[in-house]
Design an enzyme around this catalytic site. Structure first.
Site, PDB file in Angstrom:
ATOM      1  N   HIS A 264       0.847  -1.190   0.000  1.00  0.00           N
ATOM      2  CA  HIS A 264       0.000   0.000   0.000  1.00  0.00           C
ATOM      3  C   HIS A 264       0.886   1.245   0.000  1.00  0.00           C
ATOM      4  O   HIS A 264       1.704   1.436   0.900  1.00  0.00           O
ATOM      5  CB  HIS A 264      -0.894  -0.008   1.237  1.00  0.00           C
ATOM      6  CG  HIS A 264      -1.778   1.194   1.348  1.00  0.00           C
ATOM      7  ND1 HIS A 264      -2.755   1.473   0.418  1.00  0.00           N
ATOM      8  CD2 HIS A 264      -1.826   2.205   2.249  1.00  0.00           C
ATOM      9  CE1 HIS A 264      -3.363   2.591   0.756  1.00  0.00           C
ATOM     10  NE2 HIS A 264      -2.826   3.058   1.860  1.00  0.00           N
TER      11      HIS A 264
ATOM     12  N   ASP B  57      -7.659   1.242   2.980  1.00  0.00           N
ATOM     13  CA  ASP B  57      -7.274   2.211   4.012  1.00  0.00           C
ATOM     14  C   ASP B  57      -7.969   3.545   3.819  1.00  0.00           C
ATOM     15  O   ASP B  57      -7.325   4.556   3.567  1.00  0.00           O
ATOM     16  CB  ASP B  57      -5.753   2.405   3.993  1.00  0.00           C
ATOM     17  CG  ASP B  57      -5.276   3.342   5.099  1.00  0.00           C
ATOM     18  OD1 ASP B  57      -5.892   3.335   6.174  1.00  0.00           O
ATOM     19  OD2 ASP B  57      -4.298   4.067   4.887  1.00  0.00           O
TER      20      ASP B  57
END
Length: 1032
Positions: A262, A374
């Protein structure tokens, strides 16, 4: 006679600690196994460097003057770049060995070899070596030159004192290690064996037989292993392999492991640094794929792919190759991993439209799953938007951060407000950055809330947020856990394989209906108000450019629709909707960059809109003209007061009636049925009235009465005040820019210090306005103009705030005479209700919520709505409606929200329901002002589109992506009702085709085109897109 080795009765603690010390990197490294990972070492021939404040290319860097450098040197400051030139010679007696270049520094590094990036280096991400050769041959070059590009920032930026603190602008970075070493692969393999065995011994528990087997196996391996004699290693490894080969049962849980990295497109570092983070992380992934043909890596965000394509074309070419092989897997389908709450519905559609088209063009296929691990909550319209973009699967994990309630599912069906469903999965390890160890796979099984319903879960491994990604030890650990008794089965997998396995037996899965509300980070609805305002304004600008350009195209197919320019501007807006930018949880450097992009959209969008308006109207703006043309980009008729230009050169007010999606030219103002009147009382209070409303404000600007004349209903609670500013202490537990805590409500202080009392600013039959000023503190003030227009059902508050606070929260309150257990909030393409009470923990966890242009509190026959033009935070508790205005966090941006702010909100009492009262339309009107163009043209009127049902909103009109002779229009049902209606149009159409949100025709959907218009049927909150083929 041979000496018999005595049997020792094992003590678990001492045995376990013995094995741990045998592989420790801190203890006994002079005689344990870890100390033998690297054997021979040698220094570099020569090391030199140069420092630059810019992020320059390799080609430019190697032309610079390099000066001698040494291990231990410092470099910086923050955000600069230090290039190192590494001259090395591998000793000849290392032939046949695996040789590594070891490098440790505070900054993030990239190794360049022969002009190509070959390896990312970051101490925080456990990547401190570059493999020069896996087996040095005599004929191989032993001398070479490398370059190491080191960014003066860490994996998580350069926070001063803590990760989320504002960056230390003068931070120095240090080089701790730079040398060559022989890597002992057999030692590495044994270390991996020991790590798994020791973790199993520790974590399976004393009641587990397999735990003791692991412990005793590890202990026996220590006995067998002579760290000074490599010939003992194969037998030790064979013992471990025998243990790991003891298979699992058929019913064991299956963990689908996927490499992951990420990378926040901006957060504690600017956009520009993210480009290098992507390159550093992804070249490392490519290196791992070269060594591990079964390794799979999933990667989202089309924007990041485009960055790498433009800046690192050779790396991008390798990525394309591994995409074809099925190892490098693009996922997500969106331009960036956007915020899940604040972007408009159309912005969310464009995230998928731009993302899916990019993936199709670059890799030959679209994504099948939405990947948003997220972000700070998920809109209840996302399931329908996903389905409309070819996606029926969804992965995230952020709700594991809930502060109050534990979300009850990990795998479930998620149903949106229209009834659309997608298959949702939250990795039960509660992380998208796993390290691939035993504890994490055991947690994955233990946490899994669908035990007995589904036997599969995802496991995302690799360093994330700041990049980094997977490492070789992670892969080696996972390989040993593939199918060994005592652990769940672990298999390298791709998202399609995982979701397909779940879909094969999903009959027992539960369904969650509505939004996925994150019980944390609700300060992000308000933080960085200028970014929020820029987002809303730029959504309006692009909407209007597209609508007016489409009108122009429909009138003349030779009109040059600015598709490429609009795509560029849209992509800037979509980038700024990344989940740490639009929420405001980023450093000041990112804020400055985002505001520059908004400025570019304003600057470059203005001439596009002007050109389109000129094409539609047939004339240019003429100052001091006798007439004014008002253009409406919304799909209903509007009667409003606008500012025109008088022949004398002075601005004048004009009441105009403008058709839907069209324009009208007027030479004189309409006469309102009830002119605006203003009266001032002796106590300093002032009353304004327009035949619809009568509003009275006291001398401090508070509303003492808001009376709906026709209904004879007072809106303001007795002995209370509307338009009451209140300030709260705002000190969260840790996440400063992110969080507002429930206890802030206990610190309420009304703003009552008067700077200048209420005064009449203007009094006209079309508009009345009042002004006053309040002091918030010694350094912060509020200036406000209260406006009531003729024929307008709401009071408007034009607000200016000079804000210089620290850890304070400013809100405005409207206590109203309405009782309902639920309030209604606008979301993307619809609305939803949330409780006004705190009966349960699920209720009070939503003490601060998000909404878009309006929120409403109604009882049968009457209600009050609060509208706004750039705010997103709300709180409605019992009968008090609050709109959140400004915060003042100090991390990660110490200057967040400090400065000058201008915004508008309004209050609208109404009879009947908010749907029947037109609250939705009036909120749009507030956000999409009429365009007034002074002109000398004769009176004329034209409408491109109109709808017979007020429940249907024509949200978007644009040129089709793949057909120059077609428009795409997007409509949605806004009331929550089933509707049959007709879309009337002045356009000459050849054909109407229903399409999905990616503008692909839906073959089984026919759209009747009759003389009266286009016949349409909607279910509640349904989104429909149509391709209108224009007649040439």
């Amino acid at each position: 006679m041979a000496v018999q080795v005595p049997f020792v009765l094992k003590h678990c603690r001492t045995t376990l600690e013995r094995t741990e010390k045998f592989i420790s990197s801190e203890y006994f490294t002079d005689c344990n196994l870890r100390g033998r990972l690297y054997s021979s070492r040698c220094p570099l021939d020569f090391l030199s460097s140069f420092l630059t404040s810019k992020r320059i290319s390799y080609t430019e860097a190697i032309k610079q003057e390099f000066k001698p450098a040494n291990v231990g040197d410092s470099f910086g400051p923050t955000w600069w770049t230090c290039w190192f030139k590494v001259q090395l010679t591998i000793p000849k007696d290392w032939n046949g060995k695996e040789v590594h270049f070891l490098w440790e520094s505070d900054g993030e590094g990239m190794v360049w070899r022969d002009g190509h990036p070959v390896q990312g280096l970051t101490t925080e991400g456990q990547k401190t070596s570059y493999i020069l050769t896996e087996c040095l041959k005599t004929e191989d070059p032993h001398s070479m030159i490398l370059y190491v590009e080191v960014a003066c920032n860490g994996l998580f930026g350069a926070g001063q004192g803590s990760m989320i603190a504002p960056p230390d602008a003068n931070k120095k970075f240090y080089l701790q290690k730079a040398e060559l070493a022989v890597f002992n692969g057999d030692v590495h393999e044994l270390l991996m064996d020991f790590e798994i065995l020791i973790d199993m011994a520790k974590l399976l528990g004393e009641g587990n037989q397999r735990s003791f087997q692991a412990l005793y196996t590890a202990n026996q391996m220590v006995n067998m292993c002579d760290v000074q004699d490599h010939t003992t290693f194969p037998a030790v490894h064979k013992m471990a392999s025998a243990f790991f080969s003891q298979k699992n049962g058929y019913s064991q849980h299956i963990v689908h492991a996927m490499g992951h990295c990420h990378i926040d497109s901006a957060w504690l570092w600017p956009y520009e640094e993210t480009i290098r983070k992507c390159a550093r992380s992804w070249i490392t992934v490519i290196r791992l794929m070269e060594k591990n043909p079964n390794f799979v890596f999933v990667c989202s965000q089309a924007q990041q792919f485009e960055w790498v394509k433009n800046s690192y074309p050779d790396l991008y070419s390798k990525i394309q190759d591994y995409v074809k092989k099925g190892q490098f897997v693009p996922v997500g389908g969106t331009w960036v991993e956007m915020d899940g709450n604040l972007p408009s519905g159309e912005s969310m559609v464009r995230q998928f439209l731009q993302g899916q088209r990019f993936f199709k063009q670059e890799f030959g296929r679209q994504c099948l799953e939405f990947w948003l691990p997220d972000t700070f909550g998920y809109s209840a319209q996302l399931p329908q938007i996903m389905q409309g973009c070819g996606i029926k699967r969804f992965l995230t994990q952020k709700l594991s951060w809930n502060l109050v309630n534990s979300f009850p599912h990990h795998t479930f069906h998620w149903e949106g407000i229209d009834g659309s469903q997608v298959l949702a999965h939250f990795p039960p390890g509660d992380s998208y950055g796993m390290q691939g160890n035993v504890g994490e796979v055991l947690k994955t099984v233990k946490n899994h809330k669908e035990k007995g319903r589904v036997n599969h879960s995802a496991f995302l491994f690799g360093f994330g947020d700041g990049g980094g990604g997977p490492t070789q030890p992670m892969l080696d650990r996972l390989e040993r856990m593939q199918d060994t008794d005592g652990l769940p089965k672990v298999q390298m997998s791709i998202p399609d394989a995982f979701f397909s396995a779940v879909e094969a037996d999903q009959s027992l899965l539960c369904t969650w209906v509505g939004e996925l509300f994150l019980e944390l980070h609700n300060g992000t609805y308000t933080t960085q108000a200028q970014i929020k305002k820029g987002n809303r304004e730029c959504e309006r600008i692009l909407h209007d450019i597209e609508a007016v350009s489409s009108m122009a195209l429909s009138q003349n197919l030779s009109f040059h629709y600015p598709s490429s320019k609009l795509q560029h501007l849209w992509r800037l807006l979509l980038l700024n909707q990344f989940h740490d930018v639009l929420p405001g949880s980023c450093i000041n450097l990112v804020v400055e960059g985002a505001l520059r992009y908004y400025l570019e959209i304003h600057r470059d969008g203005a001439p596009l809109l002007k050109e389109a308006m000129t094409a539609v109207l047939g004339f240019c703006e003429q100052k001091s003209a006798a007439s004014v043309t008002a253009l409406n980009t919304l799909s209903w008729e509007r009667t409003e007061v606008i500012t025109g230009s008088h022949q004398s050169g002075q601005d004048s007010l004009v009441l105009v009636k403008v058709p839907s999606m069209g324009y009208t030219t007027v030479t004189e103002s309409l006469v309102p049925p009830h002119p605006v009147t203003i009266s001032k009382q002796l106590d300093g209070s002032v009353t304004m009235e327009n035949g619809i409303l009568r509003v009275t404000l006291d001398s401090t600007g508070r509303i003492t009465s808001l009376y709906l004349i026709e209904s004879k209903r007072e809106s303001v609670t007795e002995s209370c005040f509307g338009n009451q500013f209140a300030i709260f202490d705002d000190i969260p537990l840790y996440w400063d820019a992110w969080d507002v805590m429930d206890y802030h409500l206990e610190t309420r202080k009304p703003v009552v210090h008067l700077l200048s009392p209420l005064a009449i600013a203007s009094s006209d039959k079309l508009r009345g306005s009042l002004k006053f000023s309040l002091r918030i503190s010694e350094t912060s003030v509020i200036h406000q103009e209260v406006v009531l227009d003729a024929m307008c059902p709401y009071v408007r508050f034009n607000t200016e705030v000079i804000w210089n606070e620290a850890h304070k929260f400013l809100k405005v309150e409207f206590p109203v005479r309405v009782r309902n257990l639920n309030a209604t909030y606008e979301i993307q393409f619809g609305h939803l209700q949330r409780p006004t009470h705190w009966n349960t923990s699920w209720d009070w966890a939503r003490f601060e919520v998000w909404g878009h242009k309006w929120a409403d509190l109604s009882e049968h026959g009457f209600g009050v709505a609060v509208l706004n033009n750039c705010k997103y935070g709300y709180s409605v508790h019992e009968n008090v409606m609050r709109l959140s205005l400004l915060r003042a966090p100090k991390s990660p941006d110490a200057t967040a929200d400090i400065g000058h702010h201008q915004f508008i909100y309004a209050v609208m009492p109404h009879r009947d329901s908010f749907q029947e009262a037109g609250v939705i339309q009036y909120a749009y009107n507030l956000n999409f002002p009429l365009h007034a163009v002074p002109c000398e043209a004769k009176a004329k009127c034209w409408s491109a589109f109109s709808l017979l049902s007020p429940a249907i909103i024509l949200e978007t009109v644009k040129q089709a992506e793949d057909r120059a002779d077609a428009l795409v229009i997007r409509l949605y049902e806004s009331h929550g009702s089933s509707v049959n209606t007709t879309l009337q149009t002045a356009l000459i159409l050849k054909e109407v085709i229903q399409c999905d949100l990616l503008e692909q025709p839906i073959l089984d959907k026919t759209v009747p085109l009759t003389e009266s218009g286009i016949e349409l049927s909607f279910t509640p909150f349904q989104i429909i897109s149509l391709l209108l083929i224009l007649k040439i």
